[in-house]
Design a protein around this motif. Structure first.
Motif, PDB file in Angstrom:
ATOM      1  N   CYS A   1      37.075  42.121  21.884  1.00 44.46           N
ATOM      2  CA  CYS A   1      36.545  42.530  20.581  1.00 44.46           C
ATOM      3  C   CYS A   1      36.871  41.562  19.446  1.00 44.46           C
ATOM      4  O   CYS A   1      37.991  41.073  19.302  1.00 44.46           O
TER       5      CYS A   1
ATOM      6  N   GLN B   1      34.718  52.661  27.531  1.00 45.05           N
ATOM      7  CA  GLN B   1      34.474  51.246  27.880  1.00 45.05           C
ATOM      8  C   GLN B   1      34.401  51.002  29.393  1.00 45.05           C
ATOM      9  O   GLN B   1      33.519  50.288  29.852  1.00 45.05           O
TER      10      GLN B   1
ATOM     11  N   ARG C   1      43.265  48.440  26.599  1.00 43.18           N
ATOM     12  CA  ARG C   1      42.873  49.705  25.958  1.00 43.18           C
ATOM     13  C   ARG C   1      44.028  50.695  25.829  1.00 43.18           C
ATOM     14  O   ARG C   1      43.926  51.679  25.114  1.00 43.18           O
TER      15      ARG C   1
ATOM     16  N   ASP D   1      30.992  54.733  24.519  1.00 39.34           N
ATOM     17  CA  ASP D   1      30.525  53.347  24.651  1.00 39.34           C
ATOM     18  C   ASP D   1      31.009  52.822  25.993  1.00 39.34           C
ATOM     19  O   ASP D   1      32.144  53.111  26.404  1.00 39.34           O
TER      20      ASP D   1
ATOM     21  N   ILE E   1      30.993  49.145  28.531  1.00 36.80           N
ATOM     22  CA  ILE E   1      30.683  47.709  28.655  1.00 36.80           C
ATOM     23  C   ILE E   1      30.413  47.401  30.130  1.00 36.80           C
ATOM     24  O   ILE E   1      31.230  47.743  30.998  1.00 36.80           O
TER      25      ILE E   1
ATOM     26  N   TYR F   1      28.555  42.862  28.602  1.00 39.21           N
ATOM     27  CA  TYR F   1      29.673  42.121  28.014  1.00 39.21           C
ATOM     28  C   TYR F   1      29.192  40.765  27.484  1.00 39.21           C
ATOM     29  O   TYR F   1      28.398  40.091  28.132  1.00 39.21           O
TER      30      TYR F   1
END
Ligand code: 5AD
Ligand code: SF4
Length: 472
Positions: free
Chosen positions: A166, A266, A278, A304, A306, A337
């Motif tokens: 991120c 994620q 995380r 969300d 990825i 990603y």
């Protein structure tokens, strides 16, 4: 005379929408009026997003188009704001010769002074420092006479979780929370202007006030819940690691808090969650989902995801599919990603091919289509309470969605599902123009009749004698 018309193009998240609104309010005080078309403007600002590669590419193709406009109109002032501006800084001036101004995520309050300087003496400016992190959180509270029924309110800025994929901590800075008094003052002002729903914004609202020692997020929610005239409260985004039992209990105890939570997971693989930094496991995440459903059985949950994080094996990916099957989300946002500048994962060397990322993304979306369809279909025939936001998109763009000429309205359920519906009796509005039919801001009961891919359709119903017996 100087063209004092402003056009702002906003790319990205709700926080950017809020910031763009602040820019427009502040520039209004310097005489700028917002116009809907860039061709009519003397000042164009592009508020940008850097979260994923695709959003950033969008900025550069847009700047290409604006450069052509500036060729025809050399006096046009063009500025770039937001996360790409913060990330690229001076390099943007080189890459986009049409630009007059590049200003970052912490310079919104200084925008009028910068524009005034460019108007007075020309030249190009870059402002991407992060000096007054606390000051920037004091918004200018002036709203239009007809604001939307639902508004975003930024309660904190920045993030220091440094998830390895991120870019946010680098472009939005360290976490800073606004004082509770300031937030309450802003919401009270919004209520005076007719707002009925607020969505509290932050990169991780669950850690609101932790650093400053203000009230906690559940305490803030509880004070907002007491505001008279407010009908609904939402918030986003919640980091699962910081979702406390106190916050979970708010869904049972606070009547205005909508029964919807966006809880980005994620990935469903513990190995990938670790590599993403995380700080939770699949097991703790699922425990929190169970607790949420225990205190609020009909809570809607979105997330969300990825697809194709570096090193994600087929078996890691299947863990994500399995988690989706366990949770049965109401909706998901899924992304391929992409490497981001400065983010640690950009340096990981076990990248997944673009084809494979795309294939996995499609598998996520396909599985979700099944769950969304099933959840929404279960609502057919049910009666849902909807906060009316205004005319439906179709109706507003001039399309007549109903052969009988009934006007179609739009709103959301507490679970955040869009409902387009017809009023119970259009004859009540006989003789009134659509603009005069004061309807937005009301909570109405709608019988759901049809399920579409991204919305529900229905008919407002009326109850005989104070709420029992469906008659429409
Ligand atoms: N690549 C793909 N998706 C990303 N997100 C954030 N960074 C990336 C990246 N580098 C997604 C996450 C986050 C959402 C806002 O965007 O899922 O929750
Ligand atoms: Fe990015 Fe992680 Fe912060 Fe969310 S919590 S903004 S994903 S670093």
């Amino acid at each position: 005379m100087k063209n004092k018309y402003l056009h702002i193009i906003t790319i990205g998240c709700q926080m950017n929408i809020y910031d763009s609104e602040q820019m427009a309010i502040r520039l209004k005080a310097s005489g700028y009026k917002s116009v809907p078309f860039p061709e009519d403007a003397g000042l164009i600002i592009v508020n940008t997003c850097a979260i994923r590669e695709k959003a950033e590419q969008k900025v550069f193709s847009l700047l290409g188009r604006l450069a052509r406009l500036k060729k025809k109109k050399p006096e046009l002032i063009i500025g770039v704001a937001g996360c790409v501006a913060q990330q690229e800084g001076r390099a943007l001036l080189k890459r986009a010769p049409c630009l007059d101004l590049v200003f970052g995520t912490h310079a919104v309050s200084r925008l009028p002074a910068m524009i005034e300087r460019i108007e007075r003496q020309g030249g190009r400016m870059v402002e991407t420092g992060m000096p007054d992190q606390k000051k920037l959180l004091e918004p200018d509270i002036q709203y239009d006479q007809n604001p939307n029924i639902s508004k975003f309110v930024t309660i904190m800025q920045g993030c220091e979780n440094f998830c390895t994929y991120c870019v946010v901590p680098y472009v939005r800075g360290r976490e800073v929370s606004r004082k509770p008094e300031s937030i309450i003052r802003e919401i009270k002002k919004l209520l005076e202007f007719g707002v009925r729903e607020v969505t509290l914004l932050g990169q991780n609202v669950n850690s609101y006030g932790n650093k400053e020692g203000f009230s906690s997020f559940p305490e803030l929610l509880s004070s907002i819940n007491q505001l008279k005239g407010l009908q609904r409260i939402r918030f986003t985004t919640s980091h699962p690691k910081d979702l406390s039992d106190d916050l979970i209990n708010c869904f049972a105890n606070l009547d205005k808090l909508c029964n919807h939570i966006h809880l980005p997971v994620q990935s469903g693989s513990n190995r990938i969650l670790r590599r993403m930094h995380r700080k939770y496991t699949r097991e703790n995440y699922l425990k929190k989902i169970d607790k949420l459903r225990k205190v609020c059985p009909d809570i809607a949950i979105s997330t969300d995801l990825i697809a194709g994080f570096p090193g994600e094996s087929e078996s890691d990916f299947e863990d994500t599919l399995e988690l989706m099957k366990q949770v049965e989300y109401d909706s998901i946002f899924a992304f391929k990603y992409s490497d981001r500048p400065n983010a640690t994962a950009a340096g990981f060397n076990d990248k997944i091919s673009d084809n494979e990322k795309l294939a996995r993304l499609q598998r996520l979306l396909k599985l979700q289509e099944y769950f969304s369809g099933r959840k929404n279909s279960a609502l057919t025939g049910s009666i849902q309470t909807v906060l009316v936001e205004g005319l439906s998109k179709k109706q507003d763009s001039g399309v007549q969605p109903d052969p009988n000429n009934n006007v179609q309205w739009t709103g959301r359920t507490a679970t955040n599902k869009i409902v387009n519906f017809f009023h119970a009796d259009d004859r009540e509005f006989a003789g009134l123009s659509i603009a005069d039919r004061i309807y937005a801001g009301k909570l109405v009961d709608v019988k759901i009749e049809k399920i579409l891919l991204h919305s529900l359709q229905g008919q407002e119903c009326r109850f005989k004698g104070g709420g029992t017996g469906y008659v429409a």
